[in-house]
Each structure stands twice: as C-alpha cells, then as structure tokens.
Design a protein around this motif. Structure first.
Motif, PDB file in Angstrom:
ATOM      1  N   MET A 389      -8.730   3.934  -3.172  1.00 17.95           N
ATOM      2  CA  MET A 389      -7.374   3.809  -2.649  1.00 17.95           C
ATOM      3  C   MET A 389      -6.974   5.098  -1.937  1.00 17.95           C
ATOM      4  SD  MET A 389      -6.676   0.828  -3.881  1.00 17.95           S
ATOM      5  CE  MET A 389      -4.957   0.756  -3.414  1.00 17.95           C
ATOM      6  N   VAL A 390      -6.079   4.970  -0.969  1.00 16.97           N
ATOM      7  CA  VAL A 390      -5.375   6.125  -0.408  1.00 16.97           C
ATOM      8  C   VAL A 390      -3.999   6.152  -1.062  1.00 16.97           C
ATOM      9  CG1 VAL A 390      -4.417   7.195   1.650  1.00 16.97           C
ATOM     10  CG2 VAL A 390      -6.612   6.021   1.768  1.00 16.97           C
ATOM     11  N   MET A 428       7.968  -2.537   4.758  1.00 14.92           N
ATOM     12  CA  MET A 428       7.372  -3.447   5.722  1.00 14.92           C
ATOM     13  C   MET A 428       6.094  -2.857   6.304  1.00 14.92           C
ATOM     14  SD  MET A 428      10.841  -4.688   7.680  1.00 14.92           S
ATOM     15  CE  MET A 428       9.882  -5.155   9.125  1.00 14.92           C
ATOM     16  N   ILE A 429       6.119  -1.553   6.617  1.00 15.18           N
ATOM     17  CA  ILE A 429       4.927  -0.901   7.167  1.00 15.18           C
ATOM     18  C   ILE A 429       3.812  -0.873   6.130  1.00 15.18           C
ATOM     19  CG2 ILE A 429       4.011   1.320   7.957  1.00 15.18           C
ATOM     20  CD1 ILE A 429       6.768   1.822   9.250  1.00 15.18           C
ATOM     21  N   VAL A 430       4.154  -0.554   4.897  1.00 11.65           N
ATOM     22  CA  VAL A 430       3.156  -0.505   3.825  1.00 11.65           C
ATOM     23  C   VAL A 430       2.508  -1.873   3.631  1.00 11.65           C
ATOM     24  CG1 VAL A 430       2.816  -0.169   1.353  1.00 11.65           C
ATOM     25  CG2 VAL A 430       4.205   1.456   2.643  1.00 11.65           C
ATOM     26  N   HIS A 431       3.308  -2.928   3.598  1.00 11.70           N
ATOM     27  CA  HIS A 431       2.777  -4.284   3.426  1.00 11.70           C
ATOM     28  C   HIS A 431       1.931  -4.695   4.619  1.00 11.70           C
ATOM     29  CE1 HIS A 431       5.951  -5.714   0.267  1.00 11.70           C
ATOM     30  NE2 HIS A 431       5.148  -4.776  -0.181  1.00 11.70           N
ATOM     31  N   LYS A 432       2.260  -4.192   5.793  1.00  9.63           N
ATOM     32  CA  LYS A 432       1.489  -4.520   6.998  1.00  9.63           C
ATOM     33  C   LYS A 432       0.032  -4.109   6.840  1.00  9.63           C
ATOM     34  CE  LYS A 432       1.171  -3.302  11.918  1.00  9.63           C
ATOM     35  NZ  LYS A 432       1.806  -2.559  13.041  1.00  9.63           N
ATOM     36  N   TYR A 433      -0.216  -3.008   6.141  1.00  9.80           N
ATOM     37  CA  TYR A 433      -1.579  -2.519   5.945  1.00  9.80           C
ATOM     38  C   TYR A 433      -2.142  -2.895   4.570  1.00  9.80           C
ATOM     39  CZ  TYR A 433      -0.742   0.042  10.225  1.00  9.80           C
ATOM     40  OH  TYR A 433      -0.464   0.360  11.535  1.00  9.80           O
ATOM     41  N   GLY A 434      -1.567  -3.919   3.956  1.00  5.17           N
ATOM     42  CA  GLY A 434      -2.085  -4.420   2.684  1.00  5.17           C
ATOM     43  C   GLY A 434      -1.802  -3.521   1.510  1.00  5.17           C
ATOM     44  N   GLY A 435      -0.803  -2.654   1.621  1.00  2.00           N
ATOM     45  CA  GLY A 435      -0.496  -1.702   0.557  1.00  2.00           C
ATOM     46  C   GLY A 435       0.658  -2.129  -0.319  1.00  2.00           C
ATOM     47  N   GLU A 436       1.007  -1.234  -1.214  1.00  2.00           N
ATOM     48  CA  GLU A 436       2.119  -1.481  -2.136  1.00  2.00           C
ATOM     49  C   GLU A 436       2.933  -0.205  -2.265  1.00  2.00           C
ATOM     50  OE1 GLU A 436       4.587  -3.741  -4.402  1.00  2.00           O
ATOM     51  OE2 GLU A 436       2.844  -4.393  -3.258  1.00  2.00           O
ATOM     52  N   MET A 437       4.259  -0.345  -2.316  1.00  2.00           N
ATOM     53  CA  MET A 437       5.155   0.808  -2.432  1.00  2.00           C
ATOM     54  C   MET A 437       5.939   0.702  -3.728  1.00  2.00           C
ATOM     55  SD  MET A 437       7.905   2.275   0.337  1.00  2.00           S
ATOM     56  CE  MET A 437       9.325   1.261  -0.084  1.00  2.00           C
ATOM     57  N   ARG A 447      10.757   9.601  -7.167  1.00  2.00           N
ATOM     58  CA  ARG A 447       9.308   9.534  -6.939  1.00  2.00           C
ATOM     59  C   ARG A 447       8.984   8.298  -6.109  1.00  2.00           C
ATOM     60  NH1 ARG A 447      10.114  10.821 -12.244  1.00  2.00           N
ATOM     61  NH2 ARG A 447       9.320  12.857 -12.923  1.00  2.00           N
ATOM     62  N   LEU A 448       8.252   8.530  -5.040  1.00  2.00           N
ATOM     63  CA  LEU A 448       7.787   7.445  -4.179  1.00  2.00           C
ATOM     64  C   LEU A 448       6.263   7.444  -4.195  1.00  2.00           C
ATOM     65  CD1 LEU A 448       8.357   5.292  -1.907  1.00  2.00           C
ATOM     66  CD2 LEU A 448       8.064   7.170  -0.292  1.00  2.00           C
ATOM     67  N   THR A 449       5.685   6.276  -4.488  1.00  2.00           N
ATOM     68  CA  THR A 449       4.230   6.148  -4.506  1.00  2.00           C
ATOM     69  C   THR A 449       3.833   5.004  -3.583  1.00  2.00           C
ATOM     70  OG1 THR A 449       4.144   6.903  -6.807  1.00  2.00           O
ATOM     71  CG2 THR A 449       2.184   5.808  -5.936  1.00  2.00           C
ATOM     72  N   VAL A 450       2.895   5.288  -2.685  1.00  5.00           N
ATOM     73  CA  VAL A 450       2.372   4.277  -1.768  1.00  5.00           C
ATOM     74  C   VAL A 450       0.869   4.181  -1.992  1.00  5.00           C
ATOM     75  CG1 VAL A 450       2.015   3.619   0.630  1.00  5.00           C
ATOM     76  CG2 VAL A 450       4.167   4.684  -0.048  1.00  5.00           C
ATOM     77  N   LEU A 451       0.374   2.955  -2.154  1.00  4.07           N
ATOM     78  CA  LEU A 451      -1.052   2.716  -2.383  1.00  4.07           C
ATOM     79  C   LEU A 451      -1.603   1.861  -1.251  1.00  4.07           C
ATOM     80  CD1 LEU A 451      -0.753   1.748  -6.155  1.00  4.07           C
ATOM     81  CD2 LEU A 451      -1.370   3.980  -5.247  1.00  4.07           C
ATOM     82  N   PHE A 452      -2.662   2.362  -0.605  1.00  9.25           N
ATOM     83  CA  PHE A 452      -3.337   1.623   0.449  1.00  9.25           C
ATOM     84  C   PHE A 452      -4.788   1.369   0.057  1.00  9.25           C
ATOM     85  CE2 PHE A 452      -0.193   3.873   3.232  1.00  9.25           C
ATOM     86  CZ  PHE A 452       0.409   2.750   3.769  1.00  9.25           C
ATOM     87  N   PRO A 453      -5.338   0.189   0.406  1.00  7.37           N
ATOM     88  CA  PRO A 453      -6.791   0.039   0.305  1.00  7.37           C
ATOM     89  C   PRO A 453      -7.461   1.056   1.222  1.00  7.37           C
ATOM     90  CG  PRO A 453      -5.729  -2.083   0.679  1.00  7.37           C
ATOM     91  CD  PRO A 453      -4.681  -1.030   0.880  1.00  7.37           C
ATOM     92  N   THR A 454      -8.577   1.617   0.808  1.00  8.26           N
ATOM     93  CA  THR A 454      -9.227   2.692   1.576  1.00  8.26           C
ATOM     94  C   THR A 454      -9.538   2.266   2.990  1.00  8.26           C
ATOM     95  OG1 THR A 454     -10.200   3.615  -0.418  1.00  8.26           O
ATOM     96  CG2 THR A 454     -11.207   4.239   1.667  1.00  8.26           C
ATOM     97  N   SER A 455      -9.976   0.999   3.139  1.00  5.21           N
ATOM     98  CA  SER A 455     -10.361   0.527   4.470  1.00  5.21           C
ATOM     99  C   SER A 455      -9.156   0.238   5.348  1.00  5.21           C
ATOM    100  CB  SER A 455     -11.213  -0.735   4.347  1.00  5.21           C
ATOM    101  OG  SER A 455     -10.460  -1.767   3.750  1.00  5.21           O
ATOM    102  N   GLY A 456      -7.971   0.104   4.709  1.00  7.16           N
ATOM    103  CA  GLY A 456      -6.776  -0.230   5.476  1.00  7.16           C
ATOM    104  C   GLY A 456      -6.664  -1.702   5.794  1.00  7.16           C
ATOM    105  N   ASP A 460      -5.936  -8.454  -0.836  1.00  8.98           N
ATOM    106  CA  ASP A 460      -5.101  -8.987  -1.912  1.00  8.98           C
ATOM    107  C   ASP A 460      -4.510  -7.835  -2.686  1.00  8.98           C
ATOM    108  OD1 ASP A 460      -3.959 -10.209  -4.036  1.00  8.98           O
ATOM    109  OD2 ASP A 460      -5.705 -11.383  -4.605  1.00  8.98           O
ATOM    110  N   LYS A 461      -3.194  -7.801  -2.837  1.00  8.35           N
ATOM    111  CA  LYS A 461      -2.527  -6.666  -3.458  1.00  8.35           C
ATOM    112  C   LYS A 461      -2.526  -6.762  -4.990  1.00  8.35           C
ATOM    113  CE  LYS A 461       1.062  -7.253  -0.720  1.00  8.35           C
ATOM    114  NZ  LYS A 461       1.256  -7.646   0.596  1.00  8.35           N
TER     115      LYS A 461
END
Length: 467
Positions: A389-390, A428-437, A447-456, A460-461
């Motif tokens: 994850m990123v 919306m931007i986070v969800h666009k790249y398959g991530g979660e905020m 505290r704000l945490t954003v998780l992205f799949p490494t490949s972007g 499936d979240k």
C-alpha cells in the motif's frame, strides 16, 4: 391447483425473480465501496435470503393466491435485497436504496418487455413448445435468451451511464420519493397482471370476444407498467445528472476559492521574501561599515537559511507545493514536517495530486493558525509504502470541537456552500484511484489517513479497509 403445486411453482418464480433482481442490482452497484470480507458477507446473506424466500413461498401458499399476497411478497423480496446491500456495501442508506429501486425498475421493465413479445410471438405462432420435457426446455431456453439480450441492451442504454455516476453524496429527496411512489404503483400493476389477468386467461369458458378484450387489456397493462418503469429510470437518472451538475459547480467554486487562497499565500510569501531581502541588505551595509564579526555572519546565515530549505520529495509538483507552504509556515510561526516519498504517487494525475495535497496542507494550516501556543502549531505529513500500500498520513493539532458526518468533519463556517467541500473532493479523488480515506479527530489531534493500492489500480477496497 393444489397447495403443493402452488408452493413448487411459486418457489421457482421467487428464485427466478431474485436471480434477475440480483443481476441488475450487481450491474448497478458494482462501483460502490465494499465492506470488509465482502465476498463472505455476500455469500452468507444470499444464503439467508434464499432460505427466507422458501418461507415466503410457504407464506404465500398459506395466505392464498391473492393480489395483496403477491404485493407483500414482492415488497418483502425487495426489502431483503435492500437490507443485504446495507450489510455488504459501505455506503449510506439512500445510495443503497437508490441502487435497489433502480434494479427493481430495470428488472420489472425487462420482464414486461419479455411478456409483451412472448404474447405476440405466441399469437403469431412463433412460440410452439409443446407440453413435454423438450417443450419446457425450449421455453426456458427462449426465456433466458430473451432475458440476456434485454439485460445487455439495458446495460448499454441505461445501467452503464447510471452506475458511472455512483456513489451519490447527496440526493434530491423529493424527486427520489416520487420515483419510489411510482415503483409502488408498478408493483401493484405487476401484481394485477400476475393474479387477475393470468387467472382470467386460464378460463376455458370465456367467449372469444371477451378473450380478445382481455388480451388487449392485458397488453395495455404491460405497456403501462413498462411506462412506469421507464419513468422511474428517467427520474432517477435526472437525479444523478442534476447531482453531477451541482457537484461540478461546487468543484468550480472550490477551485476558485483555492486559487484565491493560493494567491494570498503566494502574496504573503513574496512579502516575506522582500522583507528578508531588505533585512539582508541593511545587515550587509552594517557589516561593511562596522567590519564583519562572527555574530553578524551567523545572523546573515540565519536570515538566508530559509531560502535553502527546499523540500525534496521525489515529485516535482510536491516539491514546489510544499516548499511554498514551508515558506508560509516560516512566516507564521508554524512547524511543517514533511517525510514524503513522492515517487510512490506517480500513478496520480498532476491535477488530482495537487488538489489532494493542496487540500491536506491548506486544511492543516487553517486549523493550526487558530492555535495560540507556538509549540502546538505543528503539521506532520508522511507518505510511505508498506505492505503493498501507499500510505499518506497527516496530523495536526486543532482547537474547538470536530463534528463528523458520514466519516468527514462538518465545517463550522457559516457559508457551508463554499466551505467543507474540500474534504469531499479529497475523498472523491482517493476513491478514483481505488483508495480509502479515514479521518479521526479524537482529542485535540486531527489525523488523516489515505490508503492506496501500490499499483494505483481501482481494486476492491475490501482489503484496504482491513489494514
């Protein structure tokens, strides 16, 4: 018809209805955010629904083959699918209800179109299947072939466009309520067709003239039901379209306000540079007149040091963004700590990257600016890769009370049309790249945490939420 035969026949009708409803519900809702262990949740809840459906068929058998019994059965099945959606999707009630209503409208429309073509095909002599096992097989083959063709047509005509506009942040509840009302009318018409027309059509003593009138009346009922379903879908699509236009306007307004805020920050930065340059000029003049002392040299180095404090992240856009923010922080007594591996964010478009991190920085700056204690005017931003994850984390102190709604803080400013949209656009931007905020405002630390799949990729979240 005996109770056993009624139970067997209607049990099959319920299974087929659920299958069709699931097909369209899945086609419409596949873009929604899924809860942890989505597949397991889906399997278990589907098994429960199938079990309950057998009980529904038994209830209908005991209640009698009546109009209101059929209405209650349809509504019960719809309610179970809607409840399942709440258990497997991480969305609000209105979004899941929207998908369930749309799925039912499409299913009902497809079924009515199927019946319409079947009656005329039978009248024209196209459908002659016989009564044996082969006839039943050919009938089912025709049924599922027509269903597959109509489902494909509905995907390209309606569902693809509708699903692309989900999820929904806000609904026009008046319009949506009208759609639900029309849906109830459609359920009633469908039940009338199933009970009264079908029962009358099986009568062997009916005169030919009456049979012809009944046929025409039945086709009119199918057309009316189909028109209701089309109306539902049009109303719901217009709701999505209207929300999309409102969101575009909100984004434009937010972009304008960001530009205004960026101008103020840039102006403050330039003013600070001018002041520092002015100070350096006079210090140099004094050093030349009085001779250069170690203290004077140290003072000059301190004044110049700020301009040698470029932040290097491995991403040129973030380098420029956070270098400018650091100059602003220096002027306003704010400590900005950045440990950013910008190369990990190469999968994001520049516009999305700037909007996401610009909002993160601006929100944090706005929060700490209201704090009087210098030691609490601290912002910490980290971007790192871990476990496939990123991970983006941002922390800062804040004053006051944070009120949350749907996982996001509600703005405390009076002008809610302009303020508070930044967090929504970030999500919306986070969800666009398959991530979660994830937002946490416990204590006095935001505290704000954003998780992205490494490949972007838009994955499936479910796995993301489990971290």
């Amino acid at each position: 018809m005996t109770a056993g035969a009624l139970f067997s026949n209607y049990g099959m009708v319920i299974i087929e209805f659920l299958f069709e409803l699931y097909v369209f519900f899945g086609m419409i809702s596949f873009r929604l955010s899924k809860k942890p262990r989505f597949l397991l949740r889906t399997i278990l809840t589907t098994a429960v629904i199938l079990g309950v459906s057998i009980g529904v068929a038994a209830f209908y058998t005991a209640f009698g083959d009546t109009f209101w019994g059929r209405v209650l059965v349809y509504l019960a099945l719809f309610g179970m699918v809607f409840g399942q959606g709440l258990l497997i999707f991480r969305e609000d009630v209105w979004t899941v209800l929207f998908c369930a209503v749309a799925a039912y409208a499409v299913q009902n429309l497809v079924y009515n179109v199927y019946l319409f073509q079947y009656f005329f095909g039978k009248l024209a002599g196209i459908y002659r299947f016989g009564r044996g096992a082969l006839g039943k097989f050919l009938f089912r083959l025709m049924y599922y072939t027509v269903f597959a063709a109509l489902a494909t047509a509905m995907w390209f005509a309606v569902i693809k466009k509708m699903s692309g506009k989900l999820p929904i942040e806000q609904l026009n509840y008046k319009i949506f309520t009208a759609a639900v009302f029309i849906l109830i009318v459609s359920v009633i018409l469908c039940s009338v067709e199933d009970i009264y027309f079908a029962r009358a059509g099986m009568s062997v003593d009916m005169p030919k003239a009456s049979a012809g009138n009944l046929f025409a009346l039945r086709q009119a009922s199918l057309v009316m039901n189909a028109v209701c379903c089309v109306t539902i879908l049009l109303v719901m699509y217009k709701t999505l379209e209207q929300r999309g236009l409102q969101r575009d306007v909100e984004q434009l307004r937010h972009a304008i306000r960001q530009s205004e805020q960026q101008y103020r920050i840039s102006k403050d930065t330039i003013d600070m540079i001018n002041i520092k340059c002015h100070d350096i000029k006079y210090k140099l003049d004094a050093a030349i007149k009085d001779g250069v002392s170690p203290d004077a040299v140290a003072d000059l180095k301190k004044s110049i040091a700020i301009y040698d404090s470029n932040i290097e992240t491995g991403n040129k856009l973030l380098d420029v963004l956070f270098t400018e923010k650091s100059l602003y922080c220096e002027q306003h007594g704010i400590t900005l700590s950045c440990m950013i591996d910008g190369a990990r964010l190469s999968f994001m478009d520049d516009g999305d990257l700037y909007c996401l991190f610009g909002n993160i920085a601006d929100n944090a700056l706005e929060a700490v600016t209201e704090i009087k204690e210098r030691e609490r005017r601290v912002i910490d931003i980290v971007v790192r890769a871990k476990d496939g994850m990123v991970i983006v984390t941002a922390e800062n102190f804040y004053s006051g009370n944070a009120v949350m709604n749907d996982g996001l803080p509600i703005t405390t400013k009076n002008d809610k049309n302009y303020h508070g949209f930044g967090m929504s656009s970030m999500r919306m931007i986070v969800h666009k790249y398959g991530g979660e905020m994830i937002v946490d405002a416990s204590g006095d630390v935001f505290r704000l945490t954003v998780l992205f799949p490494t490949s972007g990729d838009k994955q499936d979240k479910t796995d993301i939420a489990a971290i």
